[in-house]
Design an enzyme around this catalytic site. Structure first.
Site, mmCIF file in Angstrom:
data_model
loop_
_atom_site.group_PDB
_atom_site.id
_atom_site.type_symbol
_atom_site.label_atom_id
_atom_site.label_comp_id
_atom_site.label_asym_id
_atom_site.label_seq_id
_atom_site.Cartn_x
_atom_site.Cartn_y
_atom_site.Cartn_z
ATOM 1 C CG ASN A 9 0.184 -6.607 10.519
ATOM 2 O OD1 ASN A 9 -0.308 -7.409 11.314
ATOM 3 N ND2 ASN A 9 -0.400 -5.469 10.181
ATOM 4 C CE LYS A 11 -2.615 -6.162 7.541
ATOM 5 N NZ LYS A 11 -3.189 -5.275 6.527
ATOM 6 C CG HIS A 94 -2.198 -1.643 11.120
ATOM 7 N ND1 HIS A 94 -3.337 -1.622 10.343
ATOM 8 C CD2 HIS A 94 -1.210 -2.136 10.333
ATOM 9 C CE1 HIS A 94 -3.039 -2.102 9.144
ATOM 10 N NE2 HIS A 94 -1.751 -2.409 9.109
ATOM 11 C CD GLU A 96 -5.701 -3.719 8.576
ATOM 12 O OE1 GLU A 96 -5.349 -4.593 9.389
ATOM 13 O OE2 GLU A 96 -5.322 -3.717 7.383
ATOM 14 C CD GLU A 166 1.578 -0.287 7.465
ATOM 15 O OE1 GLU A 166 2.095 -1.272 6.942
ATOM 16 O OE2 GLU A 166 0.597 -0.338 8.207
ATOM 17 N N GLY A 172 -3.356 -3.532 1.446
ATOM 18 C CA GLY A 172 -4.241 -4.612 1.023
ATOM 19 C C GLY A 172 -4.970 -4.339 -0.277
ATOM 20 C CB SER A 212 0.348 -3.323 -1.954
ATOM 21 O OG SER A 212 -1.021 -3.354 -1.577
HETATM 22 P P1 PGA Z 1 -0.383 -5.160 2.933
HETATM 23 O O1 PGA Z 1 -0.543 -4.700 4.475
HETATM 24 O O2 PGA Z 1 1.059 -5.529 2.747
HETATM 25 O O3 PGA Z 1 -1.303 -6.358 2.810
HETATM 26 O O4 PGA Z 1 -0.803 -4.023 2.096
HETATM 27 C C1 PGA Z 1 0.426 -3.916 5.090
HETATM 28 C C2 PGA Z 1 -0.005 -3.617 6.497
HETATM 29 O O5 PGA Z 1 -1.210 -3.459 6.740
HETATM 30 O O6 PGA Z 1 0.828 -3.528 7.412
#
Ligand code: PGA
Length: 249
Positions: A9, A11, A94, A96, A166, A172, A212
């Site tokens: 992803n 983003k 997601h 976000e 997640e 992140g 992460s």
């Molecule tokens: P990350 O993000 O690996 O940077 O923690 C995962 C995601 O948001 O799908």
């Protein structure tokens, strides 16, 4: 045995030249990959990257789609548009999108329906916030996300959905769920799917872990019996890190 699927992803990152370079670097390592791979760049890059990846087994996904079919919805991108340019996957729900764009259970249910109606395969994200985890309500919280946006689906349709667990507190942040915490929630999700659709269907659904995941923790997470891959943010932007994850376990 379920196959494992690793999705990147990206983003809202990378300029076009960087995106092309990353996609071709990932394509170049393909013979060493042990898992299926999906790359999810931003909308403007999808069709060009389809050319970069043509002839490889790597698939593309969008990061979002609209909750309406088509029409006067300025700035939105519909599932039918994505399908019409041959994009097979779309990330829906997601955290976000849930947090910054206030996407509700009902909106996500509409997006899931529209994606499926247009032949796309949704990667449906679920997962609890830090506050929910601290109050030990993660199971109820995730169950509600599944019930409100997914569990209305028919058996045929649920089989076309990938679920990504997640935990928001791990996205992140560099904090990863321990393999035990991930397995516990993945097992819980599969149990809820089994209660709704039966064990045979539950055993086929891919449940990815996201939050992460990095080269140094991927093997342990991916070895858990109910962890069927990863949805990778930060580490998917670095070709070497992402390739190391796809080559893990
Ligand atoms: P990350 O993000 O690996 O940077 O923690 C995962 C995601 O948001 O799908």
């Amino acid at each position: 045995m379920r196959r494992k699927i690793i999705a990147g992803n990206w983003k809202m990152n990378l300029r076009f030249d960087e995106a092309k370079a990353l996609a071709s670097a990932i394509r170049d390592g393909e013979s060493a990959y042990r898992h299926e791979v999906i790359l999810c760049p931003s909308f403007p890059y999808l069709t060009s990257l389809a050319q970069v990846l043509a002839g490889s087994k790597i698939s593309l996904g969008a990061q979002n789609c609209a909750d309406r079919e088509n029409g006067a919805f300025t700035g939105e991108v519909s599932a039918s548009m994505l399908a019409s340019v041959g994009i097979p996957y779309v990330i829906i729900g997601h955290s976000e999108r849930r947090i910054y764009y206030h996407e509700s259970h009902a909106v996500l249910k509409d997006k899931i329906n529209i994606a499926l109606a247009n032949g796309l395969k949704p990667i449906f994200c679920c997962g609890e916030t830090k506050e929910v985890r601290l109050s030990e309500q993660q199971a109820n919280y995730v169950e509600r996300q599944l019930e409100e946006s997914l569990f209305h689906l028919s058996e045929d349709d649920i089989l076309r959905v990938i679920i990504a667990y997640e935990p928001v507190w791990a996205i992140g942040t560099g904090l990863t769920a321990t393999p035990e915490q991930a397995q516990e929630m993945h097992h819980f999700i599969r149990t809820r799917i089994a209660a709704r659709y039966g064990r045979a269907i539950a055993d086929q659904i891919i449940i990815q872990y996201g939050g992460s995941m990095k080269p140094d923790n991927a093997a342990e997470l991916l070895s858990q019996p109910d962890v069927d891959g990863g949805l990778i943010g930060g580490a998917s932007l670095k070709a070497d890190d992402f390739k190391a994850i796809i080559a893990a376990v």
